[in-house]
Design a protein around this motif. Sequence first.
Motif, PDB file in Angstrom:
ATOM      1  N   SER A  14       0.823  -1.210   0.000  1.00 57.02           N
ATOM      2  CA  SER A  14       0.000   0.000   0.000  1.00 57.02           C
ATOM      3  C   SER A  14       0.860   1.264   0.000  1.00 57.02           C
ATOM      4  CB  SER A  14      -0.947   0.002   1.206  1.00 57.02           C
ATOM      5  OG  SER A  14      -0.231  -0.002   2.421  1.00 57.02           O
ATOM      6  N   THR A  15       1.928   1.262   0.787  1.00 55.50           N
ATOM      7  CA  THR A  15       2.826   2.426   0.805  1.00 55.50           C
ATOM      8  C   THR A  15       3.509   2.589  -0.535  1.00 55.50           C
ATOM      9  OG1 THR A  15       3.224   2.273   3.196  1.00 55.50           O
ATOM     10  CG2 THR A  15       4.884   3.415   1.889  1.00 55.50           C
ATOM     11  N   LEU A  16       3.979   1.499  -1.105  1.00 49.16           N
ATOM     12  CA  LEU A  16       4.693   1.566  -2.386  1.00 49.16           C
ATOM     13  C   LEU A  16       3.783   2.101  -3.486  1.00 49.16           C
ATOM     14  CD1 LEU A  16       7.447   0.904  -3.687  1.00 49.16           C
ATOM     15  CD2 LEU A  16       6.501  -1.326  -4.300  1.00 49.16           C
ATOM     16  N   LEU A  17       2.571   1.577  -3.569  1.00 43.58           N
ATOM     17  CA  LEU A  17       1.645   2.030  -4.606  1.00 43.58           C
ATOM     18  C   LEU A  17       1.305   3.506  -4.433  1.00 43.58           C
ATOM     19  CD1 LEU A  17      -0.808  -1.008  -4.867  1.00 43.58           C
ATOM     20  CD2 LEU A  17       0.852  -0.243  -6.583  1.00 43.58           C
ATOM     21  N   ARG A  18       1.087   3.919  -3.222  1.00 35.95           N
ATOM     22  CA  ARG A  18       0.766   5.330  -2.984  1.00 35.95           C
ATOM     23  C   ARG A  18       1.921   6.235  -3.403  1.00 35.95           C
ATOM     24  NH1 ARG A  18      -1.666   8.102   2.546  1.00 35.95           N
ATOM     25  NH2 ARG A  18      -1.421  10.265   1.882  1.00 35.95           N
ATOM     26  N   LEU A  19       3.137   5.837  -3.094  1.00 32.40           N
ATOM     27  CA  LEU A  19       4.296   6.643  -3.483  1.00 32.40           C
ATOM     28  C   LEU A  19       4.447   6.697  -4.999  1.00 32.40           C
ATOM     29  CD1 LEU A  19       6.907   5.502  -0.806  1.00 32.40           C
ATOM     30  CD2 LEU A  19       5.708   7.694  -0.907  1.00 32.40           C
ATOM     31  N   PHE A  20       4.249   5.571  -5.651  1.00 32.29           N
ATOM     32  CA  PHE A  20       4.387   5.534  -7.110  1.00 32.29           C
ATOM     33  C   PHE A  20       3.311   6.363  -7.806  1.00 32.29           C
ATOM     34  CE2 PHE A  20       6.825   1.235  -7.612  1.00 32.29           C
ATOM     35  CZ  PHE A  20       7.945   1.846  -7.079  1.00 32.29           C
ATOM     36  N   ILE A 148       5.413   3.796   5.916  1.00 34.83           N
ATOM     37  CA  ILE A 148       4.332   4.783   5.855  1.00 34.83           C
ATOM     38  C   ILE A 148       4.684   5.855   4.827  1.00 34.83           C
ATOM     39  CG2 ILE A 148       3.490   4.453   8.215  1.00 34.83           C
ATOM     40  CD1 ILE A 148       5.179   6.859   9.046  1.00 34.83           C
ATOM     41  N   PRO A 149       3.690   6.528   4.261  1.00 35.97           N
ATOM     42  CA  PRO A 149       3.953   7.569   3.266  1.00 35.97           C
ATOM     43  C   PRO A 149       4.246   8.921   3.902  1.00 35.97           C
ATOM     44  CG  PRO A 149       1.609   7.194   3.412  1.00 35.97           C
ATOM     45  CD  PRO A 149       2.254   6.193   4.345  1.00 35.97           C
ATOM     46  N   LEU A 150       5.085   8.929   4.945  1.00 32.10           N
ATOM     47  CA  LEU A 150       5.426  10.161   5.645  1.00 32.10           C
ATOM     48  C   LEU A 150       6.894  10.102   6.050  1.00 32.10           C
ATOM     49  CD1 LEU A 150       4.685  12.851   6.996  1.00 32.10           C
ATOM     50  CD2 LEU A 150       3.874  11.551   8.977  1.00 32.10           C
ATOM     51  N   ARG A 168       6.927  17.828   5.422  1.00 28.10           N
ATOM     52  CA  ARG A 168       6.054  16.874   6.104  1.00 28.10           C
ATOM     53  C   ARG A 168       6.858  15.951   7.016  1.00 28.10           C
ATOM     54  NH1 ARG A 168       1.100  15.081   4.441  1.00 28.10           N
ATOM     55  NH2 ARG A 168       1.831  12.909   4.405  1.00 28.10           N
ATOM     56  N   GLY A 169       7.949  15.404   6.480  1.00 24.79           N
ATOM     57  CA  GLY A 169       8.713  14.412   7.228  1.00 24.79           C
ATOM     58  C   GLY A 169       9.461  14.979   8.415  1.00 24.79           C
ATOM     59  N   VAL A 170       9.893  16.227   8.311  1.00 26.27           N
ATOM     60  CA  VAL A 170      10.684  16.832   9.385  1.00 26.27           C
ATOM     61  C   VAL A 170       9.816  17.622  10.360  1.00 26.27           C
ATOM     62  CG1 VAL A 170      12.566  18.432   9.925  1.00 26.27           C
ATOM     63  CG2 VAL A 170      12.734  16.932   7.927  1.00 26.27           C
ATOM     64  N   PHE A 171       8.835  18.354   9.834  1.00 30.29           N
ATOM     65  CA  PHE A 171       8.038  19.243  10.677  1.00 30.29           C
ATOM     66  C   PHE A 171       6.559  18.864  10.762  1.00 30.29           C
ATOM     67  CE2 PHE A 171      11.556  21.924   9.009  1.00 30.29           C
ATOM     68  CZ  PHE A 171      12.188  22.182  10.222  1.00 30.29           C
ATOM     69  N   PHE A 172       6.148  17.782  10.099  1.00 35.05           N
ATOM     70  CA  PHE A 172       4.746  17.378  10.040  1.00 35.05           C
ATOM     71  C   PHE A 172       3.877  18.487   9.450  1.00 35.05           C
ATOM     72  CE2 PHE A 172       6.278  14.638  13.589  1.00 35.05           C
ATOM     73  CZ  PHE A 172       6.029  13.417  12.992  1.00 35.05           C
ATOM     74  N   GLN A 173       4.464  19.317   8.613  1.00 35.28           N
ATOM     75  CA  GLN A 173       3.719  20.429   8.019  1.00 35.28           C
ATOM     76  C   GLN A 173       2.600  19.920   7.130  1.00 35.28           C
ATOM     77  OE1 GLN A 173       5.986  23.861   6.458  1.00 35.28           O
ATOM     78  NE2 GLN A 173       4.824  23.637   4.567  1.00 35.28           N
ATOM     79  N   THR A 182      -0.666   7.766  12.770  1.00 36.98           N
ATOM     80  CA  THR A 182      -0.138   6.633  12.009  1.00 36.98           C
ATOM     81  C   THR A 182       1.369   6.539  12.167  1.00 36.98           C
ATOM     82  OG1 THR A 182      -1.925   6.726  10.379  1.00 36.98           O
ATOM     83  CG2 THR A 182       0.115   5.652   9.693  1.00 36.98           C
ATOM     84  N   TRP A 183       2.049   7.692  12.107  1.00 37.39           N
ATOM     85  CA  TRP A 183       3.501   7.694  12.345  1.00 37.39           C
ATOM     86  C   TRP A 183       3.818   7.152  13.737  1.00 37.39           C
ATOM     87  CZ3 TRP A 183       5.870  10.659  16.220  1.00 37.39           C
ATOM     88  CH2 TRP A 183       7.264  10.522  16.272  1.00 37.39           C
ATOM     89  N   GLN A 184       3.093   7.603  14.751  1.00 35.83           N
ATOM     90  CA  GLN A 184       3.333   7.130  16.114  1.00 35.83           C
ATOM     91  C   GLN A 184       3.122   5.621  16.224  1.00 35.83           C
ATOM     92  OE1 GLN A 184       0.477   9.750  18.020  1.00 35.83           O
ATOM     93  NE2 GLN A 184       2.099  11.052  18.862  1.00 35.83           N
ATOM     94  N   ARG A 185       2.056   5.142  15.566  1.00 37.36           N
ATOM     95  CA  ARG A 185       1.739   3.714  15.646  1.00 37.36           C
ATOM     96  C   ARG A 185       2.851   2.864  15.057  1.00 37.36           C
ATOM     97  NH1 ARG A 185      -2.835   0.529  12.054  1.00 37.36           N
ATOM     98  NH2 ARG A 185      -2.336  -1.568  12.829  1.00 37.36           N
ATOM     99  N   TRP A 186       3.304   3.227  13.842  1.00 39.27           N
ATOM    100  CA  TRP A 186       4.276   2.371  13.182  1.00 39.27           C
ATOM    101  C   TRP A 186       5.697   2.604  13.687  1.00 39.27           C
ATOM    102  CZ3 TRP A 186       2.262  -1.734  11.602  1.00 39.27           C
ATOM    103  CH2 TRP A 186       0.976  -1.741  11.065  1.00 39.27           C
ATOM    104  N   HIS A 187       5.974   3.786  14.215  1.00 35.47           N
ATOM    105  CA  HIS A 187       7.238   4.006  14.934  1.00 35.47           C
ATOM    106  C   HIS A 187       7.309   3.054  16.125  1.00 35.47           C
ATOM    107  CE1 HIS A 187      10.249   6.210  17.398  1.00 35.47           C
ATOM    108  NE2 HIS A 187       9.404   5.980  18.382  1.00 35.47           N
TER     109      HIS A 187
END
Length: 365
Positions: A14-20, A148-150, A168-173, A182-187
């Motif tokens: 799911s992450t790969l497809l979303r990124l592509f 995750i896509p973040l 987004r990745g550094v500041f969650f902007q 989702t980031w917290q969960r998979w972290h």
Amino acid sequence: MSSLFHPLCGSNLSTLLRLFLTNGGIDRPNLAPATLAMAVTLARLPFSTLERILITGFYERGVQVKAPIFIVGYWRSGTTHLHNLLGQSEHFGYISPLAVGLPWDILGIVRLFQPLLELALPSDRHVDNVAVTPDSPQEDSIALASMIPLSYYHGLYFPQRFQYHFQRGVFFQGCSEGEIATWQRWHTHLLKKVSIHQRGKQLLIKNPVYTAHIAKLRAIWPDAKFIHIYRNPYLVFPSTRHFFTRILPELALQSYDNLSTDEIEQVILKSYPPMINSLLRDSADLPADSFVEIRFEDLEKTPLEQIEKIYGQLQLPDLKIAMPRFEKYIASLQGYKKNNYPPDAKAIELVESHWLPFIQRWNYF
């Protein structure tokens, strides 16, 4: 790209497809690594799915992770050197290169095919002369970028949206509460798996991005400890510029002609102050035994003294037991040639116009 094996080979479907599908496509010269990433992801799918079900459904509920120790600091400030050094202690667990490359398969395929997978490891980190071995401690950025896509790493994979993914990745902007959750969960999921893989040892986690995330990490790990390493800003700037420009050819799946050096410089110059200010703000109320700062230059000159300072302030155990390992590792670095990127007049002007308060704070005049 110099290798067909892209880090996204360790992604979930799911992450790969979303990124592509959401980042402007793949350029023709990079279709081979992108296709291989999809093929490897599909081949792993039954095994990674089973591992995810078992971990989230059974094992994860009973796993008690010891509060991690996070090494933070802006890129090229010495976080990797400190991580490798402290990682010599048998007291600490860490993320291995194979766990970074296959985060969904740490407890399954990685163990089954470890000898074969180790042959695919790069000899170094591309951006410097630091060797990558099966036992090298690694940060979790690439692992999470495959989960995750973040992630700011997605800006390196898809540089046509470099700014978007970096912010987004550094500041969650621009991120929703759901995306942050989702980031917290998979972290947390990743660190629980790593804890199992490392037999319950206290985890030593290094990630420059976490310089800006102390408050969010404390919300997950209330008893976490933090080591902040900082370095001469005049040297951090050109070295970070080299990091981003050097790693793009290794990771980009599309053309980065649109991403000029000036734009990369502006991202670096403008991200440093809010990241460091966030760290200073969020660490201000930490207990004395939960936060320590060291200078990279001091770590180079007197490494054992700095280790003693870290252990003493954070009240870490087993220093005497680990000291011979630290001494052996330090001795092994004799003759290591560090890449140097001395700043030119323009770089000095840029650093002083953007980072002067930190130059003054840390007395780097």
